[in-house]
Scaffold this active site. Structure first.
Site, PDB file in Angstrom:
ATOM      1  N   ASP A  10      63.775  24.635 -33.824  1.00  0.00           N
ATOM      2  CA  ASP A  10      64.219  25.673 -32.879  1.00  0.00           C
ATOM      3  C   ASP A  10      64.587  26.929 -33.673  1.00  0.00           C
ATOM      4  O   ASP A  10      64.708  26.879 -34.905  1.00  0.00           O
ATOM      5  CB  ASP A  10      65.445  25.178 -32.087  1.00  0.00           C
ATOM      6  N   SER A  11      64.810  28.009 -32.956  1.00  0.00           N
ATOM      7  CA  SER A  11      65.259  29.245 -33.611  1.00  0.00           C
ATOM      8  C   SER A  11      66.660  29.078 -34.193  1.00  0.00           C
ATOM      9  O   SER A  11      67.071  29.855 -35.054  1.00  0.00           O
ATOM     10  CB  SER A  11      65.284  30.391 -32.598  1.00  0.00           C
ATOM     11  N   CYS A  73      62.028  24.486 -28.431  1.00  0.00           N
ATOM     12  CA  CYS A  73      62.351  25.889 -28.169  1.00  0.00           C
ATOM     13  C   CYS A  73      61.327  26.370 -27.147  1.00  0.00           C
ATOM     14  O   CYS A  73      60.111  26.339 -27.430  1.00  0.00           O
ATOM     15  CB  CYS A  73      62.218  26.667 -29.479  1.00  0.00           C
ATOM     16  N   GLU A 152      75.308  30.488 -30.307  1.00  0.00           N
ATOM     17  CA  GLU A 152      75.229  30.593 -31.769  1.00  0.00           C
ATOM     18  C   GLU A 152      76.598  30.901 -32.383  1.00  0.00           C
ATOM     19  O   GLU A 152      76.893  30.513 -33.507  1.00  0.00           O
ATOM     20  CB  GLU A 152      74.230  31.685 -32.178  1.00  0.00           C
ATOM     21  N   CYS A 184      65.735  27.355 -21.524  1.00  0.00           N
ATOM     22  CA  CYS A 184      65.947  27.667 -22.939  1.00  0.00           C
ATOM     23  C   CYS A 184      66.850  26.564 -23.478  1.00  0.00           C
ATOM     24  O   CYS A 184      67.844  26.206 -22.831  1.00  0.00           O
ATOM     25  CB  CYS A 184      66.617  29.028 -23.081  1.00  0.00           C
ATOM     26  N   HIS A 186      68.971  26.464 -25.742  1.00  0.00           N
ATOM     27  CA  HIS A 186      70.366  26.808 -26.041  1.00  0.00           C
ATOM     28  C   HIS A 186      71.272  26.619 -24.815  1.00  0.00           C
ATOM     29  O   HIS A 186      72.462  26.366 -24.950  1.00  0.00           O
ATOM     30  CB  HIS A 186      70.490  28.276 -26.476  1.00  0.00           C
TER      31      HIS A 186
HETATM   32  N1  DGL Z   1      66.260  27.978 -27.886  1.00  0.00           N
HETATM   33  C1  DGL Z   1      65.189  28.831 -27.629  1.00  0.00           C
HETATM   34  C2  DGL Z   1      64.459  28.609 -26.349  1.00  0.00           C
HETATM   35  O1  DGL Z   1      64.438  27.495 -25.887  1.00  0.00           O
HETATM   36  C3  DGL Z   1      65.156  30.194 -28.194  1.00  0.00           C
HETATM   37  C4  DGL Z   1      66.273  31.108 -27.941  1.00  0.00           C
HETATM   38  C5  DGL Z   1      66.076  32.346 -28.775  1.00  0.00           C
HETATM   39  O2  DGL Z   1      65.979  32.213 -29.988  1.00  0.00           O
HETATM   40  O3  DGL Z   1      65.997  33.417 -28.173  1.00  0.00           O
HETATM   41  O4  DGL Z   1      63.874  29.499 -25.801  1.00  0.00           O
END
Ligand code: DGL
Length: 253
Positions: A10-11, A73, A152, A184, A186
């Site tokens: 993931d990011s 992600c 984050e 997402c 996150h």
């Molecule tokens: N967790 C990510 C997603 O599912 C990326 C969030 C990001 O880095 O903007 O889209």
């Protein structure tokens, strides 16, 4: 049987919501997680940039003897999954599906809300899924502005988080959404806050358990299950340094 590891990327911290589901469902498997951290968020970067970053993450993970890649992600899936599948043809690659289908199939009001990053919402994957399942459904979308940063920075239960979540979710509810799709990885970290705001007005759909089941299914299809006796300790990697790596470990458990 195959005792190599499953790689999850993931990011940043978001993919840990998928990692947790995979860890729960597949306790015999060895897992390697990479949360970029140095380039997060991906959500407003160009598709080309996201492809490059995702490829760098895959390259790093391949150093750890892996048998499958899980792109945990939605943004990286939207921008890079076709590219990755073309480049790494021998490796099963699982991406995030926007959970539009279950939302469309179960809505009673005929209106659903999807919250995701900018890049996920304008990607073909989401657009095609929304067209396919949302023919007679109103599919509302909203960018989770600030959500990734809140997660984050460990600010999920702060007053700012409440303001940010309310600003994004309330309009979807006011327009009749009875399903809220978390598009997402996150966002499930904000679940307690989202649940508090949504109350009983809508059901919240988090696709990560379904992704873990897809991983299991692919392991079986490819004969890749681990034997349960040689599980390696969980590995956490990042491009952002040791403090961030420690944060990944803390947040995972
Ligand atoms: N967790 C990510 C997603 O599912 C990326 C969030 C990001 O880095 O903007 O889209």
């Amino acid at each position: 049987m195959d005792n190599r590891s499953i790689a999850i990327l993931d990011s940043g911290l978001g993919g840990l919501t998928v990692w947790r589901e995979v860890r729960r469902l597949l306790p015999d498997e060895s897992l390697v997680y990479l949360g970029d951290g140095a380039n997060c968020p991906y959500g407003n970067k160009s598709p080309d940039e996201i492809k490059k970053l995702t490829d760098a993450a895959v390259q790093e993970l391949l150093k750890h003897d892996v048998k499958m890649i899980v792109v945990a992600c939605n943004t990286a899936t939207a921008a890079a999954i076709d590219f990755l599948r073309a480049k790494y043809q021998d490796l099963p690659i699982v991406g995030m599906e926007p959970a539009v289908k279950p939302a469309c199939l179960t809505t009673r009001t005929g209106v659903i809300g999807v919250v995701a990053t900018e890049r996920s919402l304008d990607g073909d994957l989401f657009q095609n899924t929304a067209r396919r399942y949302g023919e007679h459904i109103e599919v509302l979308t909203a960018v989770g502005d600030g959500f990734v940063e809140l997660v984050e920075e460990d600010r999920e239960s702060t007053p700012e988080a409440e303001i940010a979540v309310r600003r994004v979710i309330e309009p979807l509810l006011e327009r009749g959404s009875d399903r809220i799709v978390l598009g997402c990885t996150h966002y499930p970290f904000l679940l307690p806050m989202i649940e508090r705001i949504v109350g009983d007005r809508a059901e919240i759909i988090d696709p990560s358990p379904a992704v873990a089941r897809r991983v299991e299914q692919l392991l079986d299809e490819h004969g890749l299950r681990a034997d349960g006796e040689s599980r390696k300790p969980d590995i956490f990697l990042t491009f952002a340094g040791e403090d961030y790596r420690q944060k990944l470990i803390d947040k995972a458990t």
